[in-house]
Design a protein around this motif. Sequence first.
Motif, PDB file in Angstrom:
ATOM      1  N   LEU A 165       0.829  -1.205   0.000  1.00  0.00           N
ATOM      2  CA  LEU A 165       0.000   0.000   0.000  1.00  0.00           C
ATOM      3  C   LEU A 165       0.864   1.256   0.000  1.00  0.00           C
ATOM      4  O   LEU A 165       0.644   2.179  -0.803  1.00  0.00           O
ATOM      5  N   LEU A 166       1.842   1.293   0.896  1.00  0.00           N
ATOM      6  CA  LEU A 166       2.619   2.514   1.096  1.00  0.00           C
ATOM      7  C   LEU A 166       3.741   2.697   0.073  1.00  0.00           C
ATOM      8  O   LEU A 166       4.090   3.838  -0.268  1.00  0.00           O
ATOM      9  N   ILE A 167       4.298   1.592  -0.414  1.00  0.00           N
ATOM     10  CA  ILE A 167       5.463   1.697  -1.299  1.00  0.00           C
ATOM     11  C   ILE A 167       5.095   1.579  -2.777  1.00  0.00           C
ATOM     12  O   ILE A 167       5.740   2.186  -3.636  1.00  0.00           O
ATOM     13  N   ILE A 172       1.562   4.810  -7.211  1.00  0.00           N
ATOM     14  CA  ILE A 172       0.974   4.616  -8.544  1.00  0.00           C
ATOM     15  C   ILE A 172      -0.291   5.454  -8.691  1.00  0.00           C
ATOM     16  O   ILE A 172      -0.497   6.127  -9.720  1.00  0.00           O
ATOM     17  N   LEU A 173      -1.135   5.451  -7.664  1.00  0.00           N
ATOM     18  CA  LEU A 173      -2.378   6.221  -7.712  1.00  0.00           C
ATOM     19  C   LEU A 173      -2.105   7.715  -7.775  1.00  0.00           C
ATOM     20  O   LEU A 173      -2.832   8.467  -8.434  1.00  0.00           O
ATOM     21  N   ILE A 174      -1.037   8.158  -7.102  1.00  0.00           N
ATOM     22  CA  ILE A 174      -0.669   9.574  -7.148  1.00  0.00           C
ATOM     23  C   ILE A 174      -0.120   9.939  -8.526  1.00  0.00           C
ATOM     24  O   ILE A 174      -0.463  10.977  -9.106  1.00  0.00           O
ATOM     25  N   SER A 182      -1.006  15.015  -1.849  1.00  0.00           N
ATOM     26  CA  SER A 182      -0.959  15.291  -0.410  1.00  0.00           C
ATOM     27  C   SER A 182      -1.883  14.371   0.395  1.00  0.00           C
ATOM     28  O   SER A 182      -2.182  14.652   1.555  1.00  0.00           O
ATOM     29  N   PHE A 183      -2.327  13.270  -0.198  1.00  0.00           N
ATOM     30  CA  PHE A 183      -3.280  12.376   0.458  1.00  0.00           C
ATOM     31  C   PHE A 183      -2.761  11.903   1.812  1.00  0.00           C
ATOM     32  O   PHE A 183      -1.714  11.267   1.912  1.00  0.00           O
ATOM     33  N   LEU A 184      -3.495  12.255   2.866  1.00  0.00           N
ATOM     34  CA  LEU A 184      -3.161  11.873   4.245  1.00  0.00           C
ATOM     35  C   LEU A 184      -1.703  12.188   4.607  1.00  0.00           C
ATOM     36  O   LEU A 184      -1.075  11.489   5.400  1.00  0.00           O
ATOM     37  N   GLY A 185      -1.177  13.234   3.999  1.00  0.00           N
ATOM     38  CA  GLY A 185       0.194  13.635   4.306  1.00  0.00           C
ATOM     39  C   GLY A 185       1.250  12.729   3.700  1.00  0.00           C
ATOM     40  O   GLY A 185       2.394  12.730   4.170  1.00  0.00           O
ATOM     41  N   TYR A 186       0.892  11.984   2.665  1.00  0.00           N
ATOM     42  CA  TYR A 186       1.848  11.049   2.059  1.00  0.00           C
ATOM     43  C   TYR A 186       3.049  11.804   1.514  1.00  0.00           C
ATOM     44  O   TYR A 186       2.923  12.873   0.913  1.00  0.00           O
ATOM     45  N   GLU A 189       9.005  11.241  -0.935  1.00  0.00           N
ATOM     46  CA  GLU A 189      10.439  11.163  -0.678  1.00  0.00           C
ATOM     47  C   GLU A 189      10.784  10.068   0.330  1.00  0.00           C
ATOM     48  O   GLU A 189      11.957   9.719   0.482  1.00  0.00           O
ATOM     49  N   TRP A 190       9.795   9.584   1.043  1.00  0.00           N
ATOM     50  CA  TRP A 190      10.066   8.578   2.079  1.00  0.00           C
ATOM     51  C   TRP A 190      10.312   7.204   1.450  1.00  0.00           C
ATOM     52  O   TRP A 190       9.781   6.870   0.397  1.00  0.00           O
ATOM     53  N   GLY A 191      11.101   6.400   2.139  1.00  0.00           N
ATOM     54  CA  GLY A 191      11.355   5.039   1.699  1.00  0.00           C
ATOM     55  C   GLY A 191      11.370   4.092   2.882  1.00  0.00           C
ATOM     56  O   GLY A 191      10.407   3.373   3.148  1.00  0.00           O
ATOM     57  N   VAL A 192      12.475   4.100   3.655  1.00  0.00           N
ATOM     58  CA  VAL A 192      12.570   3.227   4.825  1.00  0.00           C
ATOM     59  C   VAL A 192      11.506   3.573   5.853  1.00  0.00           C
ATOM     60  O   VAL A 192      11.078   2.722   6.642  1.00  0.00           O
ATOM     61  N   GLU A 193      11.037   4.832   5.811  1.00  0.00           N
ATOM     62  CA  GLU A 193       9.953   5.227   6.731  1.00  0.00           C
ATOM     63  C   GLU A 193       8.724   4.344   6.552  1.00  0.00           C
ATOM     64  O   GLU A 193       8.094   3.925   7.537  1.00  0.00           O
TER      65      GLU A 193
END
Length: 501
Positions: A165-167, A172-174, A182-186, A189-193
């Motif tokens: 979902l997160l990675i 893809i949806l964005i 900005s969906f739910l603060g996504y 740039e994050w990866g390991v997070e």
Amino acid sequence: MSNLKKLAGQTAIYGLSSILARSINFLMIFIYTSYLNREVVGSFTGIYALIGFLNIIFTYGMETSFFRFSTGKNLDPKKVYNTTQSLLITTTLIFGSGVFLAAPWLAEVMDYPNQAYLFRWTALILSFDAILAIPFAKLRLTNRAIAFAGAKMINILLNVFFNLLLIVWIPILISNGTMPASFLGYNLEWGVEYILLANLFANGLIIPYVWWIAGFFRFSLDKEILRPMWNYAIPLLFMGLAGVTNELVSRLSFEYLLPENFYPGLNTREAAGIFGTSIKLAILMNLVIQAFKYAAEPFFFGKAADKNSPQLYAQVMHAFIIFCSALMIVISVNLDLVALLFPKNKGYDSAFFIVPVLLMGYLLLGIYFNLSIWFKITDKTNYSFWITLVGAIVSLIAVFTLVPILGYLGGALSTLMCYLVMTGLCYYFGQKHFPIPYQTGKGILYLLLAFGLSYAGFYFQLDSFLLSFIAKNSLIFLFILVIGFSERAQLIEFLKRKQLR
């Protein structure tokens, strides 16, 4: 033989669940290497090495203590469960708060500037793991292998879902405009997070279910139970710390010990990601060892009072060596097939040559686990500390000496050298205090033969991929033929017994 069948049956259930779960988890490596850059994979390697190390502190040998005091001390198992779980929850609050507050310092030391939140999430992951340890142990103790396996599978599937979902899915949806950036603060740039968050969500959601199937506990700190358990567990804590140092020190320190530009085109964190990926390829050996450990630990304790237990332990060890040696060959000779699953432009296959070394190291760890039963059932757990301390020293010296010179191979050799020394020491002292008639000569020959065939198969190549595949895998059958010839007397005896029945 019926005892071996029972152990094999339990191991099969644990093993099947572990194989499914770890296979799914293993596939996440291909997601990470495909959707995340090498530096993020390096961060994943380093932070999860830290989690593995701290996990030992959070549980401090209480799982083994729980088995020991629930089966062999004439104590009420329910009281032991209540006390052990209550103690772990109390100490988890203390340790978890400590890591949470130390997050800014950890971020600075591990070179993650302005990312203290990573280590606050780490504190929560460690806390959730710790408070699940004893309920999972209770399921093993009561032979509820299917319930244990089911809970583990649910946890893994939740983790995979949140990773995807997160990675994968949200980006893809964005990118196609279906979802706002900005969906739910996504944060793109994050990866390991997101790897950490997926783990955190999965562990948090599984807690109520595991507590329910294992049986809820009543908070109780019984001093009569706590004192002897604590004395039993403390040496195991230091054994665990030394042991996890042996297992994780190369992953945790690799990027900091490797000289800059050691591998052209890679920074040290990227190289650590490639090194960590190769370690993951040895996961099948660890998987078998873990499945075996889940079944064998309560089994060994349950048979401790049997006068024939030494012979039984020797039979288990011999079967374990044969099976795991064959597995080492299977994995090593087929690494070129595994390489096809990785992105070719990222160079992950450049460290695959260390995989047979790692497999042998982890096989020795499994042998050490078999050998260690002597100090667990004789309550001489202080030996575990000294043996693993020596192993930790060997590992540290090897890592700090060999990684700057040999790179990937230096990290792999540190694992092999550490477990080789630990296995030798455990065997020596075990035979003095609790003699077990192991088939030592045969076992060593099988290990050496398997290691030689593994590297022969890894480096052997023909122009035809199909012919190369057939030739490589024929080494597996060669090993089986050697084993069959060597063990023919035992096989004949076994078949005769089957006919008499």
